[in-house]
Enzyme design. Structure first.
Site, short mmCIF file in Angstrom:
data_model
loop_
_atom_site.label_atom_id
_atom_site.label_comp_id
_atom_site.label_asym_id
_atom_site.label_seq_id
_atom_site.Cartn_x
_atom_site.Cartn_y
_atom_site.Cartn_z
N PRO A 9 48.22 50.26 -35.40
CA PRO A 9 47.03 49.73 -35.25
C PRO A 9 46.70 48.00 -36.07
O PRO A 9 47.06 48.12 -37.34
CB PRO A 9 45.95 50.74 -35.70
CG PRO A 9 46.81 51.52 -36.55
CD PRO A 9 48.15 51.42 -35.91
N ASN A 10 46.13 47.17 -35.43
CA ASN A 10 45.89 46.12 -35.94
C ASN A 10 47.08 45.17 -36.23
O ASN A 10 46.81 43.65 -36.45
CB ASN A 10 44.93 46.11 -37.06
CG ASN A 10 43.88 47.16 -37.01
OD1 ASN A 10 42.99 46.83 -36.20
ND2 ASN A 10 43.87 48.00 -37.83
N ARG A 17 44.94 37.97 -38.84
CA ARG A 17 44.79 38.83 -39.42
C ARG A 17 44.94 38.60 -41.11
O ARG A 17 46.23 38.91 -41.39
CB ARG A 17 45.28 40.42 -39.14
CG ARG A 17 44.87 41.52 -39.89
CD ARG A 17 45.62 42.62 -39.73
NE ARG A 17 45.32 43.70 -40.65
CZ ARG A 17 46.08 44.98 -40.55
NH1 ARG A 17 47.09 45.13 -39.84
NH2 ARG A 17 45.64 45.82 -41.43
N ALA A 77 47.82 51.45 -40.74
CA ALA A 77 46.90 52.73 -41.52
C ALA A 77 47.27 54.07 -41.23
O ALA A 77 47.09 55.00 -41.76
CB ALA A 77 45.54 52.19 -41.11
N HIS A 80 48.95 56.48 -43.62
CA HIS A 80 48.45 56.98 -44.84
C HIS A 80 47.64 58.29 -44.62
O HIS A 80 47.53 58.91 -45.44
CB HIS A 80 47.42 55.92 -45.38
CG HIS A 80 48.27 54.54 -45.87
ND1 HIS A 80 49.03 54.38 -46.27
CD2 HIS A 80 47.74 53.45 -45.09
CE1 HIS A 80 49.46 53.17 -46.29
NE2 HIS A 80 48.47 52.52 -45.63
N ASP A 87 54.36 64.70 -37.72
CA ASP A 87 55.01 65.52 -37.14
C ASP A 87 55.93 65.15 -36.02
O ASP A 87 56.75 65.94 -35.58
CB ASP A 87 53.87 66.71 -36.53
CG ASP A 87 53.32 67.76 -37.64
OD1 ASP A 87 53.87 67.64 -38.80
OD2 ASP A 87 52.46 68.25 -37.38
N GLU A 98 60.78 53.50 -42.17
CA GLU A 98 59.30 53.14 -42.31
C GLU A 98 59.27 51.68 -43.05
O GLU A 98 59.99 51.65 -43.87
CB GLU A 98 58.85 54.14 -43.55
CG GLU A 98 57.41 53.82 -43.71
CD GLU A 98 56.59 54.70 -44.60
OE1 GLU A 98 57.22 55.67 -45.08
OE2 GLU A 98 55.72 54.39 -45.07
N HIS A 100 56.59 48.35 -44.24
CA HIS A 100 55.49 47.66 -44.33
C HIS A 100 55.62 46.27 -44.78
O HIS A 100 56.57 45.97 -45.53
CB HIS A 100 54.54 48.46 -45.60
CG HIS A 100 54.35 50.13 -45.12
ND1 HIS A 100 53.36 50.08 -44.22
CD2 HIS A 100 55.03 50.88 -45.70
CE1 HIS A 100 53.41 51.48 -44.18
NE2 HIS A 100 54.55 51.96 -44.99
N SER A 102 53.57 44.35 -46.42
CA SER A 102 52.97 44.19 -47.80
C SER A 102 53.42 45.21 -48.75
O SER A 102 53.79 46.19 -48.09
CB SER A 102 51.40 44.20 -47.93
OG SER A 102 51.04 45.51 -47.18
N ARG A 107 48.49 47.50 -53.74
CA ARG A 107 47.29 47.08 -53.01
C ARG A 107 46.54 48.45 -53.30
O ARG A 107 46.64 49.18 -54.27
CB ARG A 107 47.42 47.13 -51.49
CG ARG A 107 48.39 45.93 -51.50
CD ARG A 107 48.53 45.54 -49.91
NE ARG A 107 47.31 45.52 -49.37
CZ ARG A 107 47.16 45.42 -47.73
NH1 ARG A 107 47.99 45.59 -47.17
NH2 ARG A 107 45.74 45.29 -47.12
N ARG A 111 46.54 53.16 -50.07
CA ARG A 111 47.58 52.78 -49.41
C ARG A 111 48.94 53.23 -50.16
O ARG A 111 50.20 53.17 -49.73
CB ARG A 111 47.92 51.15 -49.50
CG ARG A 111 46.76 50.54 -48.29
CD ARG A 111 46.92 48.91 -48.26
NE ARG A 111 45.60 48.55 -47.86
CZ ARG A 111 45.11 48.27 -46.76
NH1 ARG A 111 45.79 48.74 -45.71
NH2 ARG A 111 43.84 47.59 -46.70
C1 DQA Z 1 50.58 47.56 -43.13
C2 DQA Z 1 50.12 48.29 -44.67
C3 DQA Z 1 49.10 49.24 -44.25
O1 DQA Z 1 48.37 49.80 -45.37
C4 DQA Z 1 47.97 48.87 -43.35
O2 DQA Z 1 46.94 49.47 -42.87
C5 DQA Z 1 48.73 47.90 -42.24
C6 DQA Z 1 49.81 47.13 -42.48
C7 DQA Z 1 51.85 46.62 -43.68
O3 DQA Z 1 52.55 46.18 -42.97
O4 DQA Z 1 51.87 46.16 -44.86
O5 DQA Z 1 48.13 47.66 -41.12
O6 DQA Z 1 51.32 48.85 -42.71
#
Ligand code: DQA
Length: 144
Positions: A9-10, A17, A77, A80, A87, A98, A100, A102, A107, A111
């Site tokens: 998401p996002n 963003r 998100a 988290h 699962d 995995e 990220h 950031s 942060r 997170r």
């Molecule tokens: C993220 C870090 C997450 O905490 C956040 O909700 C994101 C992006 C990252 O790529 O740094 O949407 O996964």
């Protein structure tokens, strides 16, 4: 050898963003960059993004078949708190890395927890778009 790169998401809003955290490149720019770098490693990539938990779970399930050797996932998100996504990953007997963009550990406290890390091969965080490429390289080493 083909892998799936999943974004949660996002992340469709990358470029607009919070650019001070995620940079100014769009998801499509980043995907093009990943594709080029993966090609150098002899890896084919497909990309999937959704803002919906169930759709992300279905994408994780799609790694079950013969199409993909593994998966790079930025669950955003959902990382988290989504036990359902965790699962799903542990139901698929293929390596997941995995990612990220950031450094989640520098942060907000919420997170610092990832419910998917225990079912992934490893984690790469904090290197912006480079995090994805490092993850593809790590995955390439495992699946080749
Ligand atoms: C993220 C870090 C997450 O905490 C956040 O909700 C994101 C992006 C990252 O790529 O740094 O949407 O996964």
């Amino acid at each position: 050898m083909k892998i799936l790169v999943i974004n949660g998401p996002n992340l469709n809003l990358l470029g607009v963003r919070e650019p001070h955290i995620y940079g100014t490149r769009t998801l499509s720019d980043i995907n093009d960059y990943i594709l080029d770098e993966a090609k150098k490693l002899g890896i084919e990539c497909e990309f999937y993004q959704s803002n919906c938990e169930g759709e992300l779970i279905a994408a994780v399930h799609s790694v079950l078949g013969d199409d993909y050797a593994g998966c790079v996932i930025n669950a955003a998100a959902y990382t988290h708190y989504s036990y359902a996504l965790r699962d799903a990953i542990s139901s698929v007997n293929k390596p997941f890395v995995e990612v990220h963009m950031s450094n989640v550990h520098s942060r907000e406290e919420f997170r610092h927890t990832s419910v998917i890390s225990p079912v992934c091969k490893g984690i790469i965080a904090g290197f912006g778009e480079e995090s994805y490429v490092l993850a593809v390289k790590a995955l390439a080493d495992i699946i080749k």
